[in-house]
Design a protein around this motif. Structure first.
Motif, PDB file in Angstrom:
ATOM      1  N   LEU A   1      56.190  27.848  68.910  1.00  0.00           N
ATOM      2  CA  LEU A   1      55.237  28.746  68.262  1.00  0.00           C
ATOM      3  C   LEU A   1      55.084  30.022  69.084  1.00  0.00           C
ATOM      4  CD1 LEU A   1      52.398  26.252  67.216  1.00  0.00           C
ATOM      5  CD2 LEU A   1      54.197  27.235  65.775  1.00  0.00           C
ATOM      6  N   THR A   2      54.980  31.143  68.387  1.00  0.00           N
ATOM      7  CA  THR A   2      54.801  32.418  69.065  1.00  0.00           C
ATOM      8  C   THR A   2      53.376  32.541  69.594  1.00  0.00           C
ATOM      9  OG1 THR A   2      54.149  33.533  67.028  1.00  0.00           O
ATOM     10  CG2 THR A   2      56.504  33.498  67.545  1.00  0.00           C
ATOM     11  N   ALA A   3      53.181  33.437  70.539  1.00  0.00           N
ATOM     12  CA  ALA A   3      51.865  33.639  71.135  1.00  0.00           C
ATOM     13  C   ALA A   3      50.841  34.066  70.102  1.00  0.00           C
ATOM     14  CB  ALA A   3      51.962  34.671  72.254  1.00  0.00           C
ATOM     15  N   SER A   4      51.296  34.758  69.069  1.00  0.00           N
ATOM     16  CA  SER A   4      50.366  35.218  68.034  1.00  0.00           C
ATOM     17  C   SER A   4      49.758  34.075  67.231  1.00  0.00           C
ATOM     18  CB  SER A   4      51.076  36.194  67.085  1.00  0.00           C
ATOM     19  OG  SER A   4      52.174  35.559  66.442  1.00  0.00           O
ATOM     20  N   SER A   5      50.308  32.877  67.388  1.00  0.00           N
ATOM     21  CA  SER A   5      49.770  31.707  66.683  1.00  0.00           C
ATOM     22  C   SER A   5      48.481  31.199  67.329  1.00  0.00           C
ATOM     23  CB  SER A   5      50.804  30.574  66.669  1.00  0.00           C
ATOM     24  OG  SER A   5      52.014  30.981  66.061  1.00  0.00           O
ATOM     25  N   PHE A   6      48.168  31.724  68.522  1.00  0.00           N
ATOM     26  CA  PHE A   6      47.035  31.227  69.279  1.00  0.00           C
ATOM     27  C   PHE A   6      46.061  32.354  69.595  1.00  0.00           C
ATOM     28  CE2 PHE A   6      50.796  28.703  70.346  1.00  0.00           C
ATOM     29  CZ  PHE A   6      50.358  27.429  69.999  1.00  0.00           C
ATOM     30  N   THR A   7      44.826  31.973  69.834  1.00  0.00           N
ATOM     31  CA  THR A   7      43.816  32.940  70.249  1.00  0.00           C
ATOM     32  C   THR A   7      44.051  33.311  71.717  1.00  0.00           C
ATOM     33  OG1 THR A   7      42.239  31.278  71.048  1.00  0.00           O
ATOM     34  CG2 THR A   7      42.167  31.829  68.688  1.00  0.00           C
ATOM     35  N   PRO A   8      43.494  34.425  72.175  1.00  0.00           N
ATOM     36  CA  PRO A   8      43.638  34.787  73.597  1.00  0.00           C
ATOM     37  C   PRO A   8      43.166  33.683  74.528  1.00  0.00           C
ATOM     38  CG  PRO A   8      42.798  36.654  72.357  1.00  0.00           C
ATOM     39  CD  PRO A   8      42.823  35.497  71.412  1.00  0.00           C
ATOM     40  N   SER A   9      42.053  33.027  74.176  1.00  0.00           N
ATOM     41  CA  SER A   9      41.556  31.943  75.014  1.00  0.00           C
ATOM     42  C   SER A   9      42.542  30.781  75.053  1.00  0.00           C
ATOM     43  CB  SER A   9      40.193  31.463  74.499  1.00  0.00           C
ATOM     44  OG  SER A   9      39.711  30.388  75.270  1.00  0.00           O
ATOM     45  N   GLN A  10      43.120  30.439  73.909  1.00  0.00           N
ATOM     46  CA  GLN A  10      44.102  29.354  73.862  1.00  0.00           C
ATOM     47  C   GLN A  10      45.337  29.696  74.688  1.00  0.00           C
ATOM     48  OE1 GLN A  10      44.483  29.001  69.565  1.00  0.00           O
ATOM     49  NE2 GLN A  10      43.361  27.049  69.584  1.00  0.00           N
ATOM     50  N   ARG A  11      45.787  30.958  74.624  1.00  0.00           N
ATOM     51  CA  ARG A  11      46.962  31.358  75.398  1.00  0.00           C
ATOM     52  C   ARG A  11      46.702  31.233  76.898  1.00  0.00           C
ATOM     53  NH1 ARG A  11      47.278  35.469  71.323  1.00  0.00           N
ATOM     54  NH2 ARG A  11      46.416  37.053  72.727  1.00  0.00           N
ATOM     55  N   THR A  12      45.499  31.611  77.323  1.00  0.00           N
ATOM     56  CA  THR A  12      45.152  31.489  78.740  1.00  0.00           C
ATOM     57  C   THR A  12      45.219  30.036  79.188  1.00  0.00           C
ATOM     58  OG1 THR A  12      43.711  33.440  78.642  1.00  0.00           O
ATOM     59  CG2 THR A  12      43.343  31.879  80.446  1.00  0.00           C
ATOM     60  N   HIS A  13      44.671  29.136  78.386  1.00  0.00           N
ATOM     61  CA  HIS A  13      44.677  27.708  78.733  1.00  0.00           C
ATOM     62  C   HIS A  13      46.099  27.137  78.676  1.00  0.00           C
ATOM     63  CE1 HIS A  13      40.321  28.023  78.102  1.00  0.00           C
ATOM     64  NE2 HIS A  13      40.215  26.880  78.733  1.00  0.00           N
ATOM     65  N   LEU A  14      46.894  27.575  77.701  1.00  0.00           N
ATOM     66  CA  LEU A  14      48.267  27.091  77.602  1.00  0.00           C
ATOM     67  C   LEU A  14      49.101  27.543  78.802  1.00  0.00           C
ATOM     68  CD1 LEU A  14      49.035  27.631  73.802  1.00  0.00           C
ATOM     69  CD2 LEU A  14      48.837  25.439  74.992  1.00  0.00           C
ATOM     70  N   ASP A  15      48.892  28.771  79.245  1.00  0.00           N
ATOM     71  CA  ASP A  15      49.637  29.279  80.403  1.00  0.00           C
ATOM     72  C   ASP A  15      49.339  28.447  81.642  1.00  0.00           C
ATOM     73  OD1 ASP A  15      50.642  31.219  78.770  1.00  0.00           O
ATOM     74  OD2 ASP A  15      49.332  32.829  79.497  1.00  0.00           O
TER      75      ASP A  15
ATOM     76  N   PRO B   1      61.906  35.050  74.748  1.00  0.00           N
ATOM     77  CA  PRO B   1      63.303  35.240  74.312  1.00  0.00           C
ATOM     78  C   PRO B   1      63.634  36.699  74.018  1.00  0.00           C
ATOM     79  CG  PRO B   1      61.978  34.335  72.538  1.00  0.00           C
ATOM     80  CD  PRO B   1      61.101  34.356  73.751  1.00  0.00           C
ATOM     81  N   GLY B   2      62.643  37.480  73.741  1.00  0.00           N
ATOM     82  CA  GLY B   2      62.841  38.902  73.468  1.00  0.00           C
ATOM     83  C   GLY B   2      61.622  39.659  73.930  1.00  0.00           C
ATOM     84  N   ARG B   3      61.044  40.405  73.016  1.00  0.00           N
ATOM     85  CA  ARG B   3      59.823  41.128  73.351  1.00  0.00           C
ATOM     86  C   ARG B   3      58.582  40.245  73.278  1.00  0.00           C
ATOM     87  NH1 ARG B   3      60.360  47.015  70.291  1.00  0.00           N
ATOM     88  NH2 ARG B   3      62.216  47.754  71.434  1.00  0.00           N
ATOM     89  N   GLY B   4      58.661  39.174  72.509  1.00  0.00           N
ATOM     90  CA  GLY B   4      57.504  38.306  72.320  1.00  0.00           C
ATOM     91  C   GLY B   4      57.476  37.140  73.292  1.00  0.00           C
ATOM     92  N   THR B   5      56.414  36.353  73.175  1.00  0.00           N
ATOM     93  CA  THR B   5      56.230  35.156  74.004  1.00  0.00           C
ATOM     94  C   THR B   5      56.172  33.934  73.104  1.00  0.00           C
ATOM     95  OG1 THR B   5      55.007  36.393  75.683  1.00  0.00           O
ATOM     96  CG2 THR B   5      54.718  34.010  75.662  1.00  0.00           C
ATOM     97  N   VAL B   6      56.819  32.865  73.549  1.00  0.00           N
ATOM     98  CA  VAL B   6      56.909  31.640  72.752  1.00  0.00           C
ATOM     99  C   VAL B   6      56.469  30.451  73.598  1.00  0.00           C
ATOM    100  CG1 VAL B   6      58.494  30.070  71.555  1.00  0.00           C
ATOM    101  CG2 VAL B   6      58.778  32.549  71.316  1.00  0.00           C
ATOM    102  N   TYR B   7      55.818  29.485  72.949  1.00  0.00           N
ATOM    103  CA  TYR B   7      55.416  28.241  73.596  1.00  0.00           C
ATOM    104  C   TYR B   7      56.199  27.094  72.969  1.00  0.00           C
ATOM    105  CZ  TYR B   7      51.489  30.889  75.482  1.00  0.00           C
ATOM    106  OH  TYR B   7      50.729  31.815  76.137  1.00  0.00           O
ATOM    107  N   LYS B   8      56.719  26.223  73.833  1.00  0.00           N
ATOM    108  CA  LYS B   8      57.582  25.137  73.371  1.00  0.00           C
ATOM    109  C   LYS B   8      57.207  23.832  74.073  1.00  0.00           C
ATOM    110  CE  LYS B   8      62.448  23.692  73.510  1.00  0.00           C
ATOM    111  NZ  LYS B   8      63.812  24.081  73.962  1.00  0.00           N
ATOM    112  N   VAL B   9      57.211  22.723  73.326  1.00  0.00           N
ATOM    113  CA  VAL B   9      56.948  21.403  73.902  1.00  0.00           C
ATOM    114  C   VAL B   9      58.192  20.932  74.648  1.00  0.00           C
ATOM    115  CG1 VAL B   9      56.405  18.990  73.402  1.00  0.00           C
ATOM    116  CG2 VAL B   9      55.285  20.810  72.111  1.00  0.00           C
ATOM    117  N   ILE B  10      58.024  20.514  75.911  1.00  0.00           N
ATOM    118  CA  ILE B  10      59.129  20.013  76.723  1.00  0.00           C
ATOM    119  C   ILE B  10      59.182  18.485  76.693  1.00  0.00           C
ATOM    120  CG2 ILE B  10      60.114  19.915  79.046  1.00  0.00           C
ATOM    121  CD1 ILE B  10      60.264  22.648  77.703  1.00  0.00           C
TER     122      ILE B  10
END
Length: 291
Positions: free
Chosen positions: A18-32, A46-55
């Motif tokens: 999922l791209t970073a835009s799928s999450f709120t700023p608060s969620q992105r901070t916690h995910l990071d 992968p490019g200009r955007g940020t992506v989150y992936k389950v490992i």
């Protein structure tokens, strides 16, 4: 459910990163932070955007199950709200915490005072005589009404010992513990419960805030009165407490402002505000026995 848990659940429910835009700023901070600490998910660009992936999907599911033992959808709707909170979050005080009913403790001495609903009638004076107290289980859907005034007192001492009451009081003395519950306010607003409600709180910010809340909530066909102690002005100067005033001053001033906006700021409240600020004191209702 926490901000992080919601975000992780979104990741697990998606077959794709999922791209970073799928999450709120608060969620992105916690995910990071979660990504750095656990490596169960990955944050990459992968490019200009940020992506989150389950490992590690299996470990991530186990992690969430530790925090949230049962899914909301798996819990029976008829379970009490706090029980559901424990099932979902291991904590009764997350999510909805209010109860579906509360209990109004009261005393009455006049046999003509009754509480009546569509299905039952209660004589509080008889219960008071035999058991020392009458109790009414109330919820928003109950149609209970009283044919006499209801006098609400904030502190138990005045409920236990009633020799301070006027001799001509022909109604119910009821007790609430410090704060009027939202459920009780909602119950009072749903329909006319009595002709007159009298509130006797401490003369501080919390007490005055409760008066404003009750005034705002009461059914329009119910009158509300504030109980004024005899000679309260001198009692405030002599027995008032500076710490109580200091701790609740902001609430007091906010309540005065709301009374003014509601056109309910009468001469007595204006005097109370002036003298409370002059002395820097708040008066507790148990002072009613002092002279």
């Amino acid at each position: 459910m926490t901000v992080l848990s919601e975000a992780l659940k979104c990741l697990l429910n998606s077959d794709q990163p999922l791209t970073a835009s799928s999450f709120t700023p608060s969620q992105r901070t916690h995910l990071d932070q979660f990504s750095r600490e656990t490596r169960l998910i990955e944050r990459y660009s992968p490019g200009r955007g940020t992506v989150y992936k389950v490992i590690d999907r299996h470990s991530l599911i186990s992690y969430l199950r530790q925090l949230h033992p049962v899914d909301d959808e798996s819990l029976l709707m008829e379970l009490p709200a706090r029980c559901r909170n424990i099932g979902k979050d291991r904590n009764s005080k997350t999510g909805q915490t209010s109860h579906e009913s509360c209990y109004l403790l009261m005393k009455a001495w006049d046999a003509n005072v009754v509480w009546e609903s569509e299905k039952a009638i209660m004589f509080p004076s008889e219960l008071t005589e035999h058991f020392g107290v009458a109790a009414l289980r109330i919820s928003a859907g109950h149609s209970w009404q009283c044919n006499g005034p209801v006098l609400l007192v904030e502190n138990q001492a005045l409920f236990d010992r009633c020799d301070w009451l006027p001799l001509n009081f022909k109604g119910c003395l009821a007790y609430y513990a410090g704060q009027l519950s939202d459920l009780l306010l909602h119950w009072f607003s749903a329909q006319k419960r009595t002709e007159n409600v009298i509130l006797f709180p401490d003369y501080d910010g919390i007490g005055l805030s409760n008066y404003v809340r009750l005034l705002d909530a009461l059914h329009p066909e119910t009158n509300l009165q504030f109980y004024w102690l005899p000679n309260w002005e001198d009692k405030l100067a002599t027995f008032g407490n500076k710490d109580t005033w200091s701790k609740s001053r902001v609430h007091f001033e906010n309540a005065i402002a709301k009374l003014s906006a509601m056109n309910a700021l009468n001469d007595d409240f204006i005097k109370l505000a002036r003298l409370s600020q002059l002395h820097g004191k708040a008066l507790e209702q148990e002072s009613i026995w002092l002279h």
